[in-house]
Enzyme design. Structure first.
Site, short mmCIF file in Angstrom:
data_model
loop_
_atom_site.label_atom_id
_atom_site.label_comp_id
_atom_site.label_asym_id
_atom_site.label_seq_id
_atom_site.Cartn_x
_atom_site.Cartn_y
_atom_site.Cartn_z
N HIS A 152 -1.29 -7.13 -1.12
CA HIS A 152 -0.74 -8.41 -0.68
C HIS A 152 -1.76 -9.31 0.01
O HIS A 152 -1.37 -10.23 0.74
CB HIS A 152 0.43 -8.16 0.28
CG HIS A 152 1.65 -7.60 -0.39
ND1 HIS A 152 2.35 -8.28 -1.37
CD2 HIS A 152 2.29 -6.42 -0.22
CE1 HIS A 152 3.38 -7.55 -1.76
NE2 HIS A 152 3.37 -6.41 -1.09
N ARG A 209 -4.71 0.64 0.35
CA ARG A 209 -3.57 0.49 -0.55
C ARG A 209 -4.02 -0.27 -1.78
O ARG A 209 -4.44 -1.43 -1.71
CB ARG A 209 -2.41 -0.25 0.12
CG ARG A 209 -1.23 -0.41 -0.83
CD ARG A 209 0.08 -0.72 -0.14
NE ARG A 209 0.12 -2.06 0.44
CZ ARG A 209 1.22 -2.58 1.01
NH1 ARG A 209 2.33 -1.86 1.09
NH2 ARG A 209 1.19 -3.80 1.52
N ASP A 235 -14.72 4.77 -6.40
CA ASP A 235 -16.18 4.63 -6.53
C ASP A 235 -16.75 3.73 -5.43
O ASP A 235 -17.91 3.88 -5.04
CB ASP A 235 -16.55 4.07 -7.90
CG ASP A 235 -16.42 5.10 -9.02
OD1 ASP A 235 -16.30 6.30 -8.71
OD2 ASP A 235 -16.44 4.70 -10.21
N GLU A 286 10.02 2.96 -1.81
CA GLU A 286 10.44 1.65 -1.33
C GLU A 286 11.78 1.17 -1.87
O GLU A 286 12.15 0.02 -1.65
CB GLU A 286 9.37 0.61 -1.67
CG GLU A 286 7.97 0.96 -1.16
CD GLU A 286 6.95 -0.11 -1.45
OE1 GLU A 286 6.92 -1.09 -0.70
OE2 GLU A 286 6.21 0.04 -2.44
N ASP A 288 10.49 -3.62 1.61
CA ASP A 288 11.09 -3.60 0.27
C ASP A 288 12.37 -2.78 0.25
O ASP A 288 13.33 -3.12 -0.45
CB ASP A 288 10.09 -3.05 -0.74
CG ASP A 288 9.02 -4.06 -1.10
OD1 ASP A 288 9.37 -5.12 -1.63
OD2 ASP A 288 7.84 -3.81 -0.85
#
Length: 265
Positions: A49, A74, A88, A152, A178
Site C-alpha cells: 500500500h 510485506r 534477492d 483477512e 480488511d
C-alpha cells in the site's frame, strides 16, 4: 543460521514481554531508521500500500540494519517473481497479504524456498548471499527465511487451522482492516464481532502451534489484542503517528491562540 524474526518471537526478555512493532508507510529510509532507533522491536516495510519499490526496499533494509528493529517485508501480492526479487534484495521475513486457503499458503512458502523445498530461482550474486560471500548460501538460505501469511476475510478465518498448519508457514497475521470490512463493519476495526472472531482465530492457531500477530491503531487497541492472546503486535505506522502528533500540536497551538485573543491580547 537462523531467522531474526523467529529469534525475536522466541525472546522472552523483551521490555514489553512480546515483540512490539509498527508500520513503515513513508517508504523513507531516514524515517525507517528513526523508527528503529525509537525502540520498536520490528518494523513492517509495506510494499502493498505504499510507493516502496525494490531499490527503495534495499535502502530501507540498509537503514534499519543499524538499529535494533527486525524488518518484515510485506510483498504486494502472492507472486513468485516478486517474491524472488524481494528475497534477492535481502529481505528475510516476508508477509503475504490476503491468503485465503492452504493452497495459497503453500504457494507462498514454495516461492520463498530453494529446491527441493520450493521454486525460488537461484542467483549467485545478490544482496541475499552478501554478494556471493555467504558460504553454502543455497543450502542454508531456506532456514533463514520466515513466512508470515495474512488472514483477512471470514472465508480465510473459517479455514485458519489448515492455513496455519501448512509446513513452512511460520506465523499468521490477522488484518483487522480488511477483516472488519469483509464482515460488514467498514472502518470499525474494534467492533466486538471482529475482535471476537480474531480472538477465536488466535485460539485455533495456537492449537496447531503457530504464533499470531496483528496491528492496532492505538495503545488501547494493542492492549485489547494482547489480552486476546496475540503473540506480536504492531502499533499504528510512521505516518499515522506523525499525523496524530501533528493534529495534537496544531490543536494545542490553536487553542492557545483562541485563549490569547479572548483575553484581549
Amino acid at each position: 543460521m537462523s531467522n531474526p524474526f523467529k529469534t525475536l518471537l522466541a525472546n522472552k526478555a523483551l521490555p514489553s514481554g512480546y515483540p512490539v512493532g509498527s508500520w513503515v508507510m513513508s517508504a523513507s529510509p531516514l524515517v525507517a531508521e528513526a523508527m528503529g532507533c525509537a525502540g520498536f522491536d520490528w518494523l513492517l516495510l509495506d510494499m502493498e500500500h505504499t510507493p516502496l519499490d525494490l531499490l527503495g526496499l534495499v535502502h530501507v533494509l540498509q537503514a534499519i540494519a543499524g538499529t535494533q528493529a527486525v524488518p518484515v517485508t510485506r510483498v504486494p501480492w502472492n507472486d513468485t517473481v516478486m517474491v524472488k526479487r524481494v528475497l534477492d534484495a535481502g529481505a528475510q521475513t516476508l508477509m503475504f497479504p490476503f491468503v485465503q486457503n492452504a493452497q495459497e499458503a503453500q504457494s507462498a512458502v514454495a516461492a520463498c524456498k530453494y529446491t527441493p523445498e520450493g521454486v525460488r530461482g537461484m542467483a549467485a550474486m545478490s544482496r541475499a548471499s552478501r554478494f556471493g560471500t555467504t558460504k553454502d548460501h543455497f543450502k542454508v538460505a531456506n532456514a533463514t527465511v520466515s513466512v508470515i501469511v495474512q488472514v483477512e476475510t471470514p472465508q480465510a478465518m473459517a479455514c485458519i487451522e489448515e492455513i496455519a498448519a501448512v509446513p513452512g508457514v511460520d506465523s499468521i497475521f490477522m488484518g483487522p482492516g480488511d477483516l472488519s470490512g469483509a464482515m460488514g463493519h467498514v472502518g470499525d476495526l474494534m467492533h466486538p464481532e471482529v475482535v471476537a472472531l480474531m480472538a477465536d482465530g488466535v485460539r485455533r492457531c495456537h492449537q496447531v502451534g503457530k504464533p499470531v500477530g496483528t496491528v492496532g491503531g492505538t495503545p488501547d487497541a494493542v492492549a485489547t489484542y494482547r489480552a486476546a492472546g496475540f503473540d506480536y503486535i504492531a502499533c499504528a505506522s510512521d505516518l499515522g503517528l506523525m499525523m496524530r502528533n501533528c493534529a495534537s500540536v496544531l490543536s494545542a497551538i490553536r487553542a492557545q491562540d483562541i485563549q490569547i485573543h479572548s483575553q484581549g491580547y
